[in-house]
Design an enzyme around this catalytic site. Structure first.
Site, PDB file in Angstrom:
ATOM      1  CB  THR B 146      31.018  52.205  17.157  1.00 20.58           C
ATOM      2  OG1 THR B 146      30.251  53.177  17.862  1.00 20.58           O
ATOM      3  CG2 THR B 146      32.483  52.542  17.269  1.00 20.58           C
ATOM      4  N   GLY B 185      28.094  45.980  22.052  1.00 17.27           N
ATOM      5  CA  GLY B 185      27.958  45.029  23.152  1.00 17.27           C
ATOM      6  C   GLY B 185      27.081  43.859  22.746  1.00 17.27           C
ATOM      7  CD  GLU B 432      24.814  55.408  22.788  1.00 22.41           C
ATOM      8  OE1 GLU B 432      24.089  56.073  22.039  1.00 22.41           O
ATOM      9  OE2 GLU B 432      25.254  54.283  22.496  1.00 22.41           O
TER      10      GLU B 432
END
Lengths: 656, 656
Positions: B146, B185, B432
């Protein structure tokens, strides 16, 4: 990195949106504010806050709870000082506090519950003594009703106030574990006084729950007085800077004149004077619920403003079938699914604005009546505040969350402002009456009306349904009215039948009908909302505003009709749906104008995504890079943690 | 105060509930776990965590973010050390991590995305080199897909990997502001490696998005390598201990063999080999989505466990018509409205358990096929993971929030465990694949099937609807099947018509039909869930389990039918509703047994309200009194703040 981008320019995508708006945005703002003078007054309050670095500073994301709380005390206290220096009127001070936007014991309880209780529930003598102390912050108060074991069932509170004739005092006690007061805002660390609700006992007879003014901390050292155990209940969802507290009272004595005595009182000899109406002692609750209904629109409007502005500048995917080029990508607000999620919420924010006006008007009429001992509006006002509080808060909380999800991944970032908006709003669904119980209170009102043939007599339900005209507000409102009436009649019939089936045990039948009763209340309240919204639209004079508002109102009504299409008769669902899709298309180009009209300053929204300038990415990058974990100290702290905990894993014996 | 109560006893209300359960709870646990051996294995992992003070310690509510994060690194690293010491199998280590319950870069990305990507997207040589490094934590990785400007539109990513034939290297660049990687993350502070997704460019030709293994920090000092700008994006809703990060790459060079080469590759001379299927490179996404579907039940079950146990011990109000005595008050779970809110969610947690099994089975079948170059299951698996991911995550997030609200005021307290449960779950709705977009992917699959007359051929929609038998699972499932088929046919017709109406512009017609397409996908997916659940019920052998599960399955199906009653034909809505109310009554007494069967240890739920012993108030009081603000230091800090900020207000000149 931030200097690479000029953040003072308005994003061209947003500038383009603003050019396409069909109505005069400033006039819409005036309409919402209730006149141009009100808009100007808001502007002045907003400027005072913006000009002051401390008032504007809400960067509490990185603080511990105690720092956060102290920071908010500092800000609010400063706002009060500034207000008094400028000699603001109470209304102006209220506006100022709105823009300060602080969640602390000051706003959550002292000003919104403690002071109003002193204003409304005291006799003249008490009011003269206590109200100035509270309004001038010489004492800080809280509203101690809820106990750890009792919330909704106020009549079941366990705290006891026993009248002692000898000393002419009340002795207040928390006799059980479950009687500990739990949740009052500002109680944990801020308040030195509390209105404590307790069972009044005189000569061993219980006269029910009454309110008492109890000092809990000394004014000098701010330490708990003898017999008082008090503290903070710990972290919660939202309200990080509010010290919701617990309170245990052991034989705390207060003078007789500290029982709130507007409606009921105790003479020196222990003679009790009861109130003129059983529910009148709960006036603070109705006051607060009315304000909750009144404020819902404002919160939902903030969420919608952020999500719609961001959706107008967030481009993603070229139109289906076009090549994958960044410059061909279109704003996500162009997508029908995104419109379908956001525009009905925008319409809801407008709907709730007018419902709030209606509720406040009804409350004020009731108060005027009460002054003349006219309580005729009490049942309606009680049912309406209860039910509308439930519907507006539930819809607003869910709506803010939906706005957040409409911002995709970035909606999760605190930089979007949306997680905090949700957390600070959602407790409205529970405090001052759990929503499901409130809907049952409205149901009680409806069933009584039905039983006496006085429920919506203007609706002739025996006529077959007129064909719905999706382009006509009156026709749509009539459908809602008819549904509400039929649902009420049907539910009442079901209740009667069940009563007969259970040996005429009405109470048992009621308890076995609550799911249906709640549904019935919703039908009625949706009618009230649609009705109030459409009435307000009719009264608009400016053509451009009226035209867009008519669409918004139909969007609101048809959207909710579609969701519950099984409940309306005479409905062509395909017609409703295609009309909905048409309205989405028509309202699309006014969406940014409609949120601009809410007129929120950036410092109140605190959202990189929802800023007026539309430069979301610049502000996100700018703010993220500045934050604590990316400073030299923050980075060193994390590298040390890495070296202490993670690096040793490099020595692990492999198992592969 | 806590010593006043013996907290080792089980609340008699909960003990009574357990006596009334109609089935063998341990056998239900074994059924859910997939056999008694699995239950025992879970038990062993749980005991390891419980025995270790550090592993068990999740008290991070009072920490700053950086402390919180370091604390989680410490716990996870310790769990890994313990796992290796005990020589646990990978599956046992996975179980252990489940009970450690940490949200950190380790679990959120390294183990669940980085390592699986290395396992599935590399060629044999790469896998041999990199996978052991990752599985043994010698390198810490993240999954950098992303960007700040691109999430859903993966094909629109802007990061560029240019092949340099001279050096046989890829040169990776973030060419624009919007191309900065944002959200991965573990990227902010933990990872020293990343799989970076970028547009592959060879000799000025773009070959689309591919993955590359990029080292971003040195292994010694853990500092960013040259050309790498990396940091943490700041606080978010939930995931406080995950360092979601940003990453900007400026001419970072990596060797040619660090492009993930299982399905496509670049020869030394720049020749490109394309994958056998366009979507196969997104394998990690399908893997993760499958796991999201699989895990939904577990999260919802936690929320339901807390809310149902608490509702069984929270008494409020005597039965309607009875006197106001504390000992006459009844558990709120006895209220029909509370049952109507909670029992369908309980049924949903069971439904999603079996849907998770179905999804995992389908995924594994697909993987076996892929090994033999059989991709025939890919379209169904893709559509099912996408759609079920959307439905299960949305329902679970909303369900947890509803459980929280069902706990009244106390649900807002972090002591309830529910705010954190929601915050840690809700990102599943967005990452997702944003849910609405995923439902449109499922819609694409359905429409293709309809167009080739291959959609649900087993359903004869031309026959008129059979009368619904609310007591029969097959009859209910058939109603769902019929609705799904009719909705698909109708939506496809509408799409065709709209295409004709817009000059045969199919893409435009599609974009103007997305609201209907999403609705159609939901109809289909609801059928899939009801079907899978009812199939699973049929296969149960034990009579007692089967009986209660049959009721749960009907409750699930009828509850959702009622909510969308306008969509089913041949429905007697009053019959559905009275059947629903009957099921609530019958399942009431099994509610506690059904949540006990989920078998969550108290230390995992971390909820004073949801504890197995049912002594909610004791635990709340105990924990609140211990917390920081009530210690001597905390109290002094707040009294100083009071004296600094609030006390000066006592000197304000009155304005009244």
């Amino acid at each position: 990195m931030q200097q690479e981008y000029d953040i003072n320019k308005v994003n061209p995508l947003l500038a383009r949106e603003r050019k396409g708006v069909s109505f005069d945005v400033s006039k819409m703002t005036n309409l919402l504010d209730g006149g141009i003078e009100k808009t100007k007054a808001k502007q002045r309050a907003s400027e005072i806050v913006y000009a002051d670095e401390v008032l504007r500073d809400r960067t509490v994301q990185y603080m511990r709870r105690e720092e956060n709380m102290a920071h908010e005390w500092k800000r609010v206290a400063r706002a009060i000082q500034i207000s008094r220096k400028h000699d603001l009127t109470p209304e102006e001070e209220h506006q100022l506090m709105y823009y300060v936007g602080s969640n602390s014991g000051f706003s959550s309880t002292h000003s919104s519950m403690f002071a109003p209780t002193l204003a409304n529930q005291t006799n003249d003598e008490q009011r003269k003594k206590w109200l100035p102390l509270a309004r001038d912050y010489k004492i800080m108060g809280t509203y101690a009703q809820t106990e750890i074991g009792h919330g909704s069932n106020v009549r079941g509170l366990e705290t006891i106030a026993t009248y002692d004739k000898e000393s002419q005092e009340f002795i207040i006690n928390s006799p059980t574990k479950t009687s500990i007061k739990w949740w009052p805002g500002g109680l944990g660390k801020l308040a030195n006084h509390a209105v404590v609700y307790a069972q009044l006992v005189i000569a061993e007879k219980n006269y029910g729950v009454h309110g008492f003014i109890v000092q809990i901390r000394d004014l000098e050292k701010h330490k708990p007085l003898p017999g008082v155990t008090v503290g903070d209940i710990g972290p919660k969802l939202g309200f990080a800077s509010v010290d919701n507290g617990y309170l245990k009272l052991d034989n705390v004595r207060i003078p007789r004149d500290q029982m709130l005595a507007r409606y009921s009182s105790v003479d020196a000899d222990g003679t009790y004077h009861k109130p003129i109406h059983a529910k009148i002692g709960y006036g603070t609750m109705m006051f607060v619920r009315t304000h909750i209904v009144y404020n819902a629109s404002d919160y939902l409007a903030r969420g919608v403003t952020i999500a719609i502005r961001y959706s107008a500048i967030r481009t993603q995917f070229p139109p289906k079938g076009q090549p994958q080029k960044t410059h061909l990508e279109i704003p996500v607000l162009d997508y029908q699914t995104q419109q379908y999620r956001l525009l009905p919420l925008l319409a809801t924010a407008y709907a709730f604005h007018f419902v709030g006006d209606y509720m406040m008007g009804l409350y004020n009429k009731l108060q005027q009546g009460i002054k003349k001992n006219d309580l005729s509006l009490l049942p309606l006002a009680h049912a309406a505040t209860a039910g509308l509080k439930a519907i507006t808060t539930e819809t607003t909380a869910n709506g803010i969350e939906e706005c957040r999800k409409c911002c995709g991944g970035h909606g999760y970032s605190h930089l979007s402002g949306l997680p905090e908006l949700f957390a600070s709003y959602v407790p409205n669904c529970t405090y001052e009456g759990e929503n499901v119980l409130l809907l049952l209170q409205t149901a009680g009102f409806i069933i009584k009306k039905v039983q006496s043939n006085k429920f919506m007599p203007e609706v002739n339900h025996e006529q077959s349904a007129a064909r719905l005209d999706v382009s006509d507000l009156d026709s749509i409102t009539n459908s809602y009215a008819r549904r509400a009436k039929l649902d009420a009649l049907h539910t009442a019939q079901g209740l009667n039948k069940l009563t007969k089936d259970t040996n005429n045990d009405y109470n048992k039948a009621w308890e076995n009908s609550t799911v249906n009763l709640v549904r019935m209340s919703r039908s009625f309240l949706m009618y009230v909302i649609v009705h109030q919204f459409s009435q307000a639209v009719k009264e608009i004079k400016e053509d451009d505003l009226k035209k867009v508002m008519d669409k918004l109102c139909r969007l609101y009504a048809l959207y909710n009709m579609d969701k519950e299409c099984g409940e309306f008769d005479g409905l062509n669902i395909h017609e409703v749906r295609s009309s909905l899709q048409q309205l989405l298309k028509e309202l699309r180009s006014d969406a940014v104008g409609l949120v601009d009209a809410f007129n929120f300053p950036d410092f109140l929204l605190r959202s990189a995504l929802g800023r007026f300038d539309g430069n979301a990415y610049d502000h996100m990058i700018d703010e993220a890079m500045k934050q604590g974990l990316n400073t030299k100290e923050g980075d060193e702290y994390m590298r040390n943690a890495f070296s202490e905990y993670v690096k040793p894993l490099q020595q692990l014996k492999s198992k592969l």
